[in-house]
Write a protein that holds these residues in place. Sequence first.
Motif, mmCIF file in Angstrom:
data_model
loop_
_atom_site.group_PDB
_atom_site.id
_atom_site.type_symbol
_atom_site.label_atom_id
_atom_site.label_comp_id
_atom_site.label_asym_id
_atom_site.label_seq_id
_atom_site.Cartn_x
_atom_site.Cartn_y
_atom_site.Cartn_z
ATOM 1 N N LEU A 87 12.830 7.871 4.119
ATOM 2 C CA LEU A 87 13.405 6.660 4.684
ATOM 3 C C LEU A 87 12.363 5.900 5.491
ATOM 4 O O LEU A 87 11.489 6.493 6.132
ATOM 5 C CB LEU A 87 14.584 7.010 5.590
ATOM 6 N N TRP A 88 12.456 4.579 5.417
ATOM 7 C CA TRP A 88 11.704 3.656 6.269
ATOM 8 C C TRP A 88 10.233 3.469 5.896
ATOM 9 O O TRP A 88 9.536 2.702 6.537
ATOM 10 C CB TRP A 88 11.830 4.029 7.746
ATOM 11 N N LEU A 89 9.762 4.136 4.871
ATOM 12 C CA LEU A 89 8.414 3.882 4.370
ATOM 13 C C LEU A 89 8.504 3.368 2.942
ATOM 14 O O LEU A 89 9.360 3.813 2.170
ATOM 15 C CB LEU A 89 7.558 5.147 4.409
ATOM 16 N N HIS A 90 7.609 2.462 2.579
ATOM 17 C CA HIS A 90 7.585 1.917 1.226
ATOM 18 C C HIS A 90 6.814 2.852 0.298
ATOM 19 O O HIS A 90 5.922 3.591 0.730
ATOM 20 C CB HIS A 90 6.933 0.528 1.238
ATOM 21 N N ALA A 91 7.144 2.810 -0.983
ATOM 22 C CA ALA A 91 6.480 3.671 -1.958
ATOM 23 C C ALA A 91 4.971 3.472 -1.985
ATOM 24 O O ALA A 91 4.207 4.407 -2.254
ATOM 25 C CB ALA A 91 7.060 3.415 -3.351
ATOM 26 N N SER A 92 4.520 2.263 -1.684
ATOM 27 C CA SER A 92 3.087 1.987 -1.707
ATOM 28 C C SER A 92 2.324 2.729 -0.619
ATOM 29 O O SER A 92 1.087 2.786 -0.654
ATOM 30 C CB SER A 92 2.832 0.485 -1.585
ATOM 31 N N SER A 93 3.033 3.329 0.344
ATOM 32 C CA SER A 93 2.361 4.113 1.378
ATOM 33 C C SER A 93 1.676 5.350 0.809
ATOM 34 O O SER A 93 0.829 5.963 1.474
ATOM 35 C CB SER A 93 3.354 4.518 2.481
ATOM 36 N N TRP A 94 2.025 5.722 -0.430
ATOM 37 C CA TRP A 94 1.390 6.858 -1.104
ATOM 38 C C TRP A 94 0.054 6.474 -1.758
ATOM 39 O O TRP A 94 -0.613 7.339 -2.341
ATOM 40 C CB TRP A 94 2.297 7.422 -2.182
ATOM 41 N N GLN A 95 -0.347 5.219 -1.701
ATOM 42 C CA GLN A 95 -1.517 4.798 -2.474
ATOM 43 C C GLN A 95 -2.780 5.614 -2.188
ATOM 44 O O GLN A 95 -3.497 5.979 -3.133
ATOM 45 C CB GLN A 95 -1.806 3.309 -2.251
ATOM 46 N N TRP B 86 12.379 3.667 -4.637
ATOM 47 C CA TRP B 86 13.758 4.108 -4.453
ATOM 48 C C TRP B 86 14.699 3.048 -5.050
ATOM 49 O O TRP B 86 14.287 1.897 -5.276
ATOM 50 C CB TRP B 86 14.056 4.249 -2.963
ATOM 51 N N PRO B 87 15.943 3.399 -5.299
ATOM 52 C CA PRO B 87 16.907 2.394 -5.767
ATOM 53 C C PRO B 87 16.963 1.202 -4.810
ATOM 54 O O PRO B 87 17.071 1.374 -3.593
ATOM 55 C CB PRO B 87 18.237 3.162 -5.769
ATOM 56 N N GLY B 88 16.866 0.017 -5.367
ATOM 57 C CA GLY B 88 16.945 -1.204 -4.567
ATOM 58 C C GLY B 88 15.649 -1.638 -3.924
ATOM 59 O O GLY B 88 15.531 -2.778 -3.458
ATOM 60 N N GLU C 140 8.618 -7.953 0.076
ATOM 61 C CA GLU C 140 9.815 -8.227 -0.725
ATOM 62 C C GLU C 140 10.978 -7.341 -0.296
ATOM 63 O O GLU C 140 12.141 -7.779 -0.262
ATOM 64 C CB GLU C 140 9.513 -7.999 -2.201
ATOM 65 N N THR C 141 10.699 -6.084 0.012
ATOM 66 C CA THR C 141 11.756 -5.170 0.443
ATOM 67 C C THR C 141 12.335 -5.606 1.782
ATOM 68 O O THR C 141 13.553 -5.568 1.989
ATOM 69 C CB THR C 141 11.207 -3.732 0.534
ATOM 70 N N ARG C 142 11.469 -6.047 2.678
ATOM 71 C CA ARG C 142 11.952 -6.558 3.966
ATOM 72 C C ARG C 142 12.795 -7.817 3.786
ATOM 73 O O ARG C 142 13.731 -8.055 4.546
ATOM 74 C CB ARG C 142 10.761 -6.840 4.884
ATOM 75 N N ALA D 187 -0.376 3.464 15.616
ATOM 76 C CA ALA D 187 1.067 3.435 15.369
ATOM 77 C C ALA D 187 1.527 2.038 14.990
ATOM 78 O O ALA D 187 2.301 1.851 14.038
ATOM 79 C CB ALA D 187 1.822 3.937 16.599
ATOM 80 N N LYS D 188 1.047 1.040 15.718
ATOM 81 C CA LYS D 188 1.449 -0.349 15.432
ATOM 82 C C LYS D 188 0.926 -0.779 14.061
ATOM 83 O O LYS D 188 1.640 -1.475 13.309
ATOM 84 C CB LYS D 188 0.906 -1.274 16.524
ATOM 85 N N GLU D 189 -0.293 -0.379 13.714
ATOM 86 C CA GLU D 189 -0.857 -0.747 12.419
ATOM 87 C C GLU D 189 -0.035 -0.149 11.284
ATOM 88 O O GLU D 189 0.266 -0.830 10.287
ATOM 89 C CB GLU D 189 -2.310 -0.279 12.331
ATOM 90 N N LEU D 190 0.365 1.118 11.416
ATOM 91 C CA LEU D 190 1.167 1.764 10.375
ATOM 92 C C LEU D 190 2.564 1.150 10.293
ATOM 93 O O LEU D 190 3.115 0.970 9.200
ATOM 94 C CB LEU D 190 1.266 3.267 10.647
ATOM 95 N N TYR D 191 3.135 0.843 11.456
ATOM 96 C CA TYR D 191 4.464 0.219 11.493
ATOM 97 C C TYR D 191 4.441 -1.122 10.767
ATOM 98 O O TYR D 191 5.311 -1.408 9.933
ATOM 99 C CB TYR D 191 4.891 0.040 12.948
ATOM 100 N N ASP D 192 3.459 -1.942 11.066
ATOM 101 C CA ASP D 192 3.368 -3.263 10.445
ATOM 102 C C ASP D 192 3.056 -3.177 8.953
ATOM 103 O O ASP D 192 3.512 -4.020 8.172
ATOM 104 C CB ASP D 192 2.280 -4.095 11.135
ATOM 105 N N ARG D 193 2.330 -2.160 8.560
ATOM 106 C CA ARG D 193 1.859 -2.075 7.176
ATOM 107 C C ARG D 193 2.882 -1.472 6.224
ATOM 108 O O ARG D 193 3.024 -1.936 5.095
ATOM 109 C CB ARG D 193 0.565 -1.259 7.122
ATOM 110 N N TRP D 194 3.613 -0.442 6.659
ATOM 111 C CA TRP D 194 4.371 0.350 5.698
ATOM 112 C C TRP D 194 5.884 0.368 5.883
ATOM 113 O O TRP D 194 6.610 0.760 4.972
ATOM 114 C CB TRP D 194 3.904 1.817 5.734
ATOM 115 N N THR D 195 6.408 0.018 7.065
ATOM 116 C CA THR D 195 7.836 0.247 7.287
ATOM 117 C C THR D 195 8.712 -0.806 6.619
ATOM 118 O O THR D 195 8.352 -1.980 6.545
ATOM 119 C CB THR D 195 8.173 0.299 8.784
ATOM 120 N N VAL D 196 9.872 -0.342 6.148
ATOM 121 C CA VAL D 196 10.847 -1.206 5.482
ATOM 122 C C VAL D 196 12.254 -0.792 5.901
ATOM 123 O O VAL D 196 12.468 0.327 6.367
ATOM 124 C CB VAL D 196 10.732 -1.097 3.938
#
Length: 266
Positions: free
Chosen positions: A12-20, A38-40, A47-49, A158-167
């Motif tokens: 939850l809360w991370l985008h699939a692209s975080s695995w890159q 994930w579904p949706g 775009e997810t946001r 923490a802020k960099e990861l939050y801005d980059r990956w969270t959805v």
Amino acid sequence: MANQPVIFIHGLWLHASSWQPWIDLFTAEGYAPVAPLWPGEKDTVAETRAHPDDVANFGIDEVTEHFAKIIEAMDIPPVIIGHSFGGLITEKLLGQGYGNSGVAIDPAQIKGVLPLPFRQLKSSFPVLDNPANIHKPIALTYEQFKFGFANQLTDEEAKELYDRWTVPSTVRPIFQAAGANFSLHSQAAVDTKNGDRGPLLLIAGGEDNTVPEVTTDATLKLYRDSNAVTELITFRDRGHSLVIDHGWRDVATEVLVWLGQQGLED
């Protein structure tokens, strides 16, 4: 392991692209990795946001079936690697006979896990405090992300990861896991007794607030009745962000070493 497929499943809360970064490393090591949405979920974080309602209200079984169909379309059984609720889904899929091995990193609690540390409750409280949230897409605030994921990181990282990956994310799985031990047919149940499944590696973060180490230790104990390989590695000073923060390569390298020890077919 040339051409051995790997499927990465985020939580939850991370985008699939975080695995890159993991995909790049595993590709360089000769694997054929993918990180499906994930579904949706949309192709990008932005775009997810922009379409949060599309990810809402999916439960554990729906998400598991989504990834099962992806695996069924593969020519070779993949290695399944998941983080957080992706780890729980990894366990479910492996227990159902999917994949040739699995790695569950900081996996969300499955049915039968009893410890519920205060910091885990605090991490989940912003979701569980309102039952109506079960139907909604929920996004973490930075303060919630800092506590639940990034408690071992500097504010800058923490802020960099939050801005980059969270959805925004569906939170139905959190309600399902929280009530698992009170539900006869909980979607958070895993076939931990399956002795015919592939090997499973559990990974815990010793300072994880979202899935504390004691929770992963309790998960390991549920596999004691299975003859299949089940092992645990703990990163003592790591939090829930261990797959995306500055130390991700240490975790990924341990996973690669472990996979190399399992004697999996090419």
